[in-house]
Every structure is written in structure tokens, then in C-alpha cells.
Write a protein that holds these residues in place. Structure first.
Motif, PDB file in Angstrom:
ATOM      1  N   ARG A 236      20.812   4.214   4.359  1.00  0.00           N
ATOM      2  CA  ARG A 236      20.872   5.107   3.201  1.00  0.00           C
ATOM      3  C   ARG A 236      19.663   4.850   2.308  1.00  0.00           C
ATOM      4  N   ILE A 237      19.018   5.914   1.878  1.00  0.00           N
ATOM      5  CA  ILE A 237      17.849   5.822   1.008  1.00  0.00           C
ATOM      6  C   ILE A 237      18.305   6.065  -0.425  1.00  0.00           C
ATOM      7  N   ASP A 238      18.347   5.008  -1.221  1.00  0.00           N
ATOM      8  CA  ASP A 238      18.834   5.125  -2.599  1.00  0.00           C
ATOM      9  C   ASP A 238      17.777   5.642  -3.563  1.00  0.00           C
ATOM     10  N   SER A 239      16.515   5.362  -3.286  1.00  0.00           N
ATOM     11  CA  SER A 239      15.453   5.818  -4.186  1.00  0.00           C
ATOM     12  C   SER A 239      14.199   6.109  -3.378  1.00  0.00           C
ATOM     13  N   ARG A 240      13.375   7.031  -3.903  1.00  0.00           N
ATOM     14  CA  ARG A 240      12.128   7.388  -3.235  1.00  0.00           C
ATOM     15  C   ARG A 240      10.990   7.359  -4.244  1.00  0.00           C
ATOM     16  N   THR A 241       9.808   7.058  -3.760  1.00  0.00           N
ATOM     17  CA  THR A 241       8.621   7.071  -4.586  1.00  0.00           C
ATOM     18  C   THR A 241       7.486   7.672  -3.776  1.00  0.00           C
ATOM     19  N   LEU A 242       6.288   7.644  -4.295  1.00  0.00           N
ATOM     20  CA  LEU A 242       5.144   8.211  -3.583  1.00  0.00           C
ATOM     21  C   LEU A 242       4.053   7.156  -3.470  1.00  0.00           C
ATOM     22  N   ASN A 243       3.883   6.638  -2.264  1.00  0.00           N
ATOM     23  CA  ASN A 243       2.831   5.667  -1.996  1.00  0.00           C
ATOM     24  C   ASN A 243       2.324   5.929  -0.573  1.00  0.00           C
ATOM     25  N   LEU A 244       1.399   6.869  -0.473  1.00  0.00           N
ATOM     26  CA  LEU A 244       0.925   7.296   0.848  1.00  0.00           C
ATOM     27  C   LEU A 244       0.088   6.231   1.532  1.00  0.00           C
ATOM     28  N   ASP A 245      -0.426   5.273   0.771  1.00  0.00           N
ATOM     29  CA  ASP A 245      -1.160   4.167   1.389  1.00  0.00           C
ATOM     30  C   ASP A 245      -0.229   3.346   2.277  1.00  0.00           C
ATOM     31  N   LYS A 246       0.976   3.080   1.778  1.00  0.00           N
ATOM     32  CA  LYS A 246       1.958   2.351   2.581  1.00  0.00           C
ATOM     33  C   LYS A 246       2.364   3.155   3.808  1.00  0.00           C
ATOM     34  N   VAL A 247       2.545   4.459   3.630  1.00  0.00           N
ATOM     35  CA  VAL A 247       2.918   5.325   4.752  1.00  0.00           C
ATOM     36  C   VAL A 247       1.844   5.279   5.835  1.00  0.00           C
ATOM     37  N   ASP A 248       0.587   5.346   5.419  1.00  0.00           N
ATOM     38  CA  ASP A 248      -0.520   5.314   6.373  1.00  0.00           C
ATOM     39  C   ASP A 248      -0.577   3.983   7.130  1.00  0.00           C
ATOM     40  N   ARG A 249      -0.363   2.893   6.428  1.00  0.00           N
ATOM     41  CA  ARG A 249      -0.411   1.577   7.069  1.00  0.00           C
ATOM     42  C   ARG A 249       0.749   1.375   8.033  1.00  0.00           C
ATOM     43  N   LEU A 250       1.910   1.884   7.673  1.00  0.00           N
ATOM     44  CA  LEU A 250       3.064   1.797   8.568  1.00  0.00           C
ATOM     45  C   LEU A 250       2.831   2.640   9.825  1.00  0.00           C
ATOM     46  N   ASN A 251       2.214   3.807   9.654  1.00  0.00           N
ATOM     47  CA  ASN A 251       1.892   4.649  10.808  1.00  0.00           C
ATOM     48  C   ASN A 251       0.907   3.945  11.741  1.00  0.00           C
ATOM     49  N   ASN A 252      -0.059   3.248  11.162  1.00  0.00           N
ATOM     50  CA  ASN A 252      -1.034   2.523  11.968  1.00  0.00           C
ATOM     51  C   ASN A 252      -0.366   1.426  12.800  1.00  0.00           C
ATOM     52  N   ILE A 253       0.615   0.763  12.194  1.00  0.00           N
ATOM     53  CA  ILE A 253       1.350  -0.263  12.936  1.00  0.00           C
ATOM     54  C   ILE A 253       2.097   0.371  14.106  1.00  0.00           C
TER      55      ILE A 253
END
Length: 208
Positions: free
Chosen positions: A74-91
Motif C-alpha cells: 500500500r502506498i500511503d504517500s507520494r512525492t516527486l523525485n524523478l532522480d530516484k526514479v531514474d536511478r531505480l530504473n538503471n538498477i
């Protein structure tokens, strides 16, 4: 096989869902979340199905011995940090470079990183808010009103996140004389916590 001996299905499921949850929490799309979870599981030879909405991720995998495991996040909260998204995609795209334990450590490092600085967030909010007022043919007064409004919204948003409140908790109860939201106190408490002060110049303009 070597893969079956060294890889535990539950561990793969945990790592895949962990990565997907962080992507969704930091502003990633639902399809990207599903794709990352599937890609991670399939890399380790495990068939997976994943379904994500804005506040829930459901994942199931078929283990090597024919059993099926499922996990719900369950996702209780969301924010915007595309740098983290990009790094997770790279992994997720370079799983061949890491052991599964190393993947987990890298995901934990990304999650533990500090969130966006509050002062920068407020500054971005007020600049964008006042600029859009002018963009839509508003005057100086409209721009000032937008600046103040976005400042209040930024402080309120930070306060709600600190209390870990969702919109359901915030607006779920009727607002009446006995239960009302004191936005002035919200702003004061948020500013005090983040050591943010407002100074008024000689013309009465607010300076953050």
C-alpha cells in the motif's frame, strides 16, 4: 540448477516489490512500476504478474516448485523525485552487474536519502505560482495572491506529510465549529520546524 539453488523466490519478490514501491512513491508511472517488477523477477527466472494503481501494488509469482506467492504493497504517500526514479530504473536495467543482496542495499541507500529541502520546495512553489498568475494575464496583485496561496499550500503539504495523513484522514470528517483545520497553526509549526522565517520590508512586502 545454480539459479534455483542460490535464489529464494521470496527474496526476489521482496526486492522487486521494494523497487516498484519506491518508483511509485517518487512519482513514477504505474506502468513503469509494473514493468520494473516483472523485469526484475524475470531476470531471476521467475514468472511474475503485477498490477499497480496510485495507492496499491499487487504482485504474484510462480515459484520453481510450482507454488504461488503474492504480495500487496500500500502506498500511503507520494512525492516527486524523478532522480530516484531514474536511478531505480538503471538498477533494474543492469541487474546482471549486481548480486541480489547488492541490489537490495542500493535500493535501501536510495530510499534513505534526504527528501527535497523544504526551503527549496517553498521557493519553487511561490515562484511557479506567481509566474503562472502573470502567464494567464493576471496583474501584480494576482501574482502576490498566488505567491501567498502557494506558500500556504507548501506549508500545509509539509505538515500533512509529517503527520503521515492522507486526504481521507484530512477531509474524511465534516469540518464544523468543534473540528476545524487551523491553517495558521499549520503554517507556524511547519515554519518553526524548518527554521523558516518571514521578514516584512518597508513597503510591507513579505520576504522569505
Amino acid at each position: 540448477s545454480i539459479l534455483k539453488e542460490k535464489i529464494e523466490e521470496n527474496n526476489v519478490l521482496f526486492v522487486a516489490c521494494y523497487m516498484g514501491r519506491l518508483i511509485l512513491q517518487n512519482g513514477g508511472e504505474t506502468y513503469r512500476t509494473e514493468e520494473t517488477i516483472r523485469r526484475t523477477c524475470e531476470y531471476y527466472g521467475i514468472k511474475a504478474n503485477s498490477f499497480a494503481t496510485l495507492n496499491t501494488i499487487i504482485t504474484s509469482i510462480d515459484s520453481f516448485d510450482g507454488k504461488r506467492y503474492s504480495k500487496v504493497d500500500r502506498i500511503d504517500s507520494r512525492t516527486l523525485n524523478l532522480d530516484k526514479v531514474d536511478r531505480l530504473n538503471n538498477i533494474a536495467r543492469n541487474l546482471n552487474k549486481y548480486k541480489i543482496s547488492e541490489v537490495k542495499e542500493k535500493i535501501m541507500e536510495i530510499e534513505a536519502e534526504d527528501k527535497m529541502n523544504f526551503r527549496k520546495k517553498v521557493l519553487g512553489n511561490v515562484l511557479v505560482g506567481s509566474a503562472f498568475a502573470i502567464l494567464f494575464k493576471g496583474g501584480i496583485r494576482d501574482s502576490v495572491v498566488a505567491l501567498i496561496s502557494t506558500f500556504i499550500l507548501a506549508c500545509t503539504d509539509e505538515f500533512i506529510k509529517d503527520l503521515k495523513l492522507g486526504m481521507r484522514e484530512l477531509i474524511g470528517k465534516p469540518i464544523n465549529k468543534k473540528s476545524k483545520i487551523d491553517f495558521s497553526n499549520i503554517i507556524k509549526e511547519t515554519m518553526k520546524k524548518n527554521e523558516l522565517t518571514i521578514i516584512f520590508d518597508e513597503d510591507g512586502n513579505a520576504v522569505i
